[in-house]
Design an enzyme around this catalytic site. Structure first.
Site, short mmCIF file in Angstrom:
data_model
loop_
_atom_site.label_atom_id
_atom_site.label_comp_id
_atom_site.label_asym_id
_atom_site.label_seq_id
_atom_site.Cartn_x
_atom_site.Cartn_y
_atom_site.Cartn_z
N HIS A 82 0.85 -1.19 0.00
CA HIS A 82 0.00 0.00 0.00
C HIS A 82 0.88 1.24 0.00
O HIS A 82 1.94 1.26 0.62
CB HIS A 82 -0.90 0.01 1.24
CG HIS A 82 -2.12 0.84 1.05
ND1 HIS A 82 -3.31 0.32 0.58
CD2 HIS A 82 -2.35 2.16 1.25
CE1 HIS A 82 -4.21 1.28 0.51
NE2 HIS A 82 -3.65 2.41 0.91
N ASP A 161 -13.67 3.11 6.83
CA ASP A 161 -12.66 3.83 6.04
C ASP A 161 -13.28 4.37 4.76
O ASP A 161 -12.95 5.46 4.31
CB ASP A 161 -11.46 2.94 5.71
CG ASP A 161 -10.41 3.73 4.94
OD1 ASP A 161 -9.91 4.73 5.47
OD2 ASP A 161 -10.13 3.38 3.79
N ARG A 168 -12.63 12.89 4.50
CA ARG A 168 -11.35 13.57 4.70
C ARG A 168 -10.89 14.27 3.42
O ARG A 168 -10.31 15.36 3.46
CB ARG A 168 -10.27 12.56 5.14
CG ARG A 168 -10.46 12.08 6.56
CD ARG A 168 -9.62 10.85 6.84
NE ARG A 168 -8.22 11.07 6.54
CZ ARG A 168 -7.41 10.14 6.00
NH1 ARG A 168 -7.86 8.94 5.70
NH2 ARG A 168 -6.16 10.42 5.76
N SER A 183 -6.22 4.47 8.39
CA SER A 183 -6.91 4.20 7.12
C SER A 183 -6.20 3.06 6.37
O SER A 183 -6.82 2.09 5.93
CB SER A 183 -6.91 5.48 6.27
OG SER A 183 -7.18 5.21 4.93
N LYS A 187 -7.37 -1.35 6.39
CA LYS A 187 -7.69 -2.08 5.14
C LYS A 187 -6.80 -3.31 5.00
O LYS A 187 -7.25 -4.37 4.58
CB LYS A 187 -7.49 -1.16 3.93
CG LYS A 187 -8.58 -0.12 3.81
CD LYS A 187 -8.46 0.67 2.53
CE LYS A 187 -7.33 1.64 2.58
NZ LYS A 187 -7.66 3.05 2.52
N1 URA Z 1 -4.06 5.94 1.42
C1 URA Z 1 -5.06 5.46 2.22
O1 URA Z 1 -5.53 4.35 2.02
N2 URA Z 1 -5.50 6.25 3.18
C2 URA Z 1 -5.01 7.46 3.44
O2 URA Z 1 -5.45 8.10 4.36
C3 URA Z 1 -3.97 7.95 2.60
C4 URA Z 1 -3.52 7.17 1.61
#
Ligand code: URA
Length: 434
Positions: A82, A161, A168, A183, A187
């Site tokens: 990620h 999220d 956000r 966040s 995930k």
């Molecule tokens: N990527 C994400 O999944 N969440 C964030 O808050 C920023 C980047």
């Protein structure tokens, strides 16, 4: 418990208890806490921060806000990656097939664009026919069958999220370390990854501007992952200029295709190989990063990573002929931005370029905005290159005639040209293992 009192508590810099954090996440997902109260809370978090314990609790409350996937492949360790968000970051499209082609399964839940940064799901949507929303059963079946699947946050996976991310994005509360960490990690935890490789960006186009902040974010996430029994590694990579030469959804898929065919820009390939190498190490296919890199390079050279990408596109309903023939629809209005003097390109401000791409239609200005998949910017030159006055530095693609000229003017401010050559800095500054 009353939400207004919890907002006040955080606003005054106090620590929220685990019960209070769970109450907030439950209420927000169920709808008893409205967006306007959640916006106030996220702004309070933005200013007052969260302790490590609060961030870990928020992560778990979010991960458990919906279904959680249990992934197990006999004899295999499934890994995920990620990015904390950048401009021109199409590494998932390159790294996913590279790693899957080496026999390490990759099942990834990705997001849409956020602020001035792009999202993998928007990029994949520019492949004709490609399905970004998958049922959990199909998602799992596909990873088992071909070793790779990418889905949007569908159904009931981390609904907290899904709502918060969109909120956000439009309330200027993206660039907060506890909110980014929770966040991302919620995930990764809900989607069941055993090994997690994080790309934490720093620089003008990242949500964490300085290397110091990025390191805090990386360490926060590595600690959360490891405490929950997931092997987690983070790399810190520079985002002062966009990654690669393409910014915008279709343009970026095209660049990913070229990269998988062995013709990627150096900076993009460097970050992709670094991420993929750690994924192979966590996936137990290689003992060291260097050994992993050799395996990956061989797979790219032999065309296996590219074949895996086509297999992946086909599995998710995409038109493989269009991809193989590089038939992507680009926006009809094109404009070139030229260098105003001779010299070396010292920087191409990723944030300004990201905002310009968004204004051209490649990103969302509000939660409800739609996206022009063919819009974007090509960087004809990169930092370090020599340019002559009048040479093209950027090429713009848009369907919005009104904005094209204004964006072209703004783009001129994104580039700095100087007489002195640029000293080389490695794109990957550090790797955080603990
Ligand atoms: N990527 C994400 O999944 N969440 C964030 O808050 C920023 C980047």
């Amino acid at each position: 418990m009353r939400m207004v009192e919890l907002i006040q508590k955080k606003r005054n810099g106090l620590v929220l208890s685990p019960e209070e954090i769970r109450f907030i996440i439950r209420g927000y997902v169920q709808g008893s806490i409205p967006d306007y109260q959640m916006s106030a809370l996220t702004m309070a978090i933005y200013y007052k921060g969260m302790t490590a314990e609060e961030t870990a609790e928020l992560t778990m409350a979010m991960a458990q806000s919906g279904d959680q996937v249990e992934l197990s492949f006999p004899g295999k360790t499934f890994v995920d990656k990620h990015s904390s968000g950048g401009v021109g970051d199409k590494t998932t499209l390159i790294v996913g097939p590279m790693v899957a082609a080496c026999g390490v399964p990759v099942a990834k839940m990705s997001g849409r664009g956020l602020g001035h940064t792009g999202g993998t799901i928007d990029k994949l949507s520019s492949i004709p026919g490609f399905q970004v929303e998958m049922k959990q059963k199909d998602f799992l079946e596909q990873v088992n069958r071909i070793g790779l699947s990418v889905t949007a946050q569908t159904g009931n996976l981390v609904p907290a999220d899904k709502k918060l991310y969109a909120l956000r994005d439009v309330t200027a509360t993206v660039d907060s370390i506890p909110l980014i960490a929770s966040s991302i990690m919620s995930k990764k935890i809900a989607s069941g990854a055993r090994g997690i490789v994080l790309d934490v960006k720093y620089g003008s186009g990242a949500f964490t501007g300085s290397l110091k902040e990025a390191k805090i974010l990386a360490k926060t996430m590595v600690r959360i992952g490891r405490n929950l029994g997931r092997e987690t590694v983070a790399i810190l990579s520079n985002m002062d200029q966009p990654l690669g030469k393409a910014v915008g959804n279709s343009l970026e898929v095209l660049e990913a295709v070229n990269s998988l065919q062995g013709n990627g820009p150096a900076d993009l390939m460097e970050v992709s190989y670094e991420l993929a190498s750690w994924m192979l190490v966590l996936g137990k296919k290689a003992k060291t990063r260097d050994e992993a890199r050799k395996i990956l390079e061989e797979n790219v050279e032999k065309g296996r990573a590219w074949q895996k990408f086509l297999e992946f596109v086909e599995a998710q309903g995409g038109n493989t002929a269009a991809v193989a023939n590089k038939q992507f629809t680009l926006a009809p209005i094109r404009l070139e931005v030229k260098a105003e003097k001779n010299g070396f390109i010292h920087n191409q401000d990723a944030r300004v370029i990201g905002i310009c791409a968004m204004n051209l239609g490649a990103g969302r200005e509000t939660k409800e905005s739609s996206i022009d998949l063919g819009a974007g910017i090509c960087l004809e030159k990169k930092s370090g290159d020599y340019v002559r006055k009048g040479e093209t530095v950027f090429e713009l693609y848009t369907s919005n005639a009104e904005k094209a000229g204004l964006v072209a003017d703004l783009l001129k401010t994104a580039v700095r040209i100087k007489d002195q050559p640029v000293s080389h800095k490695p794109i990957v500054a550090q790797v955080i293992l603990k």
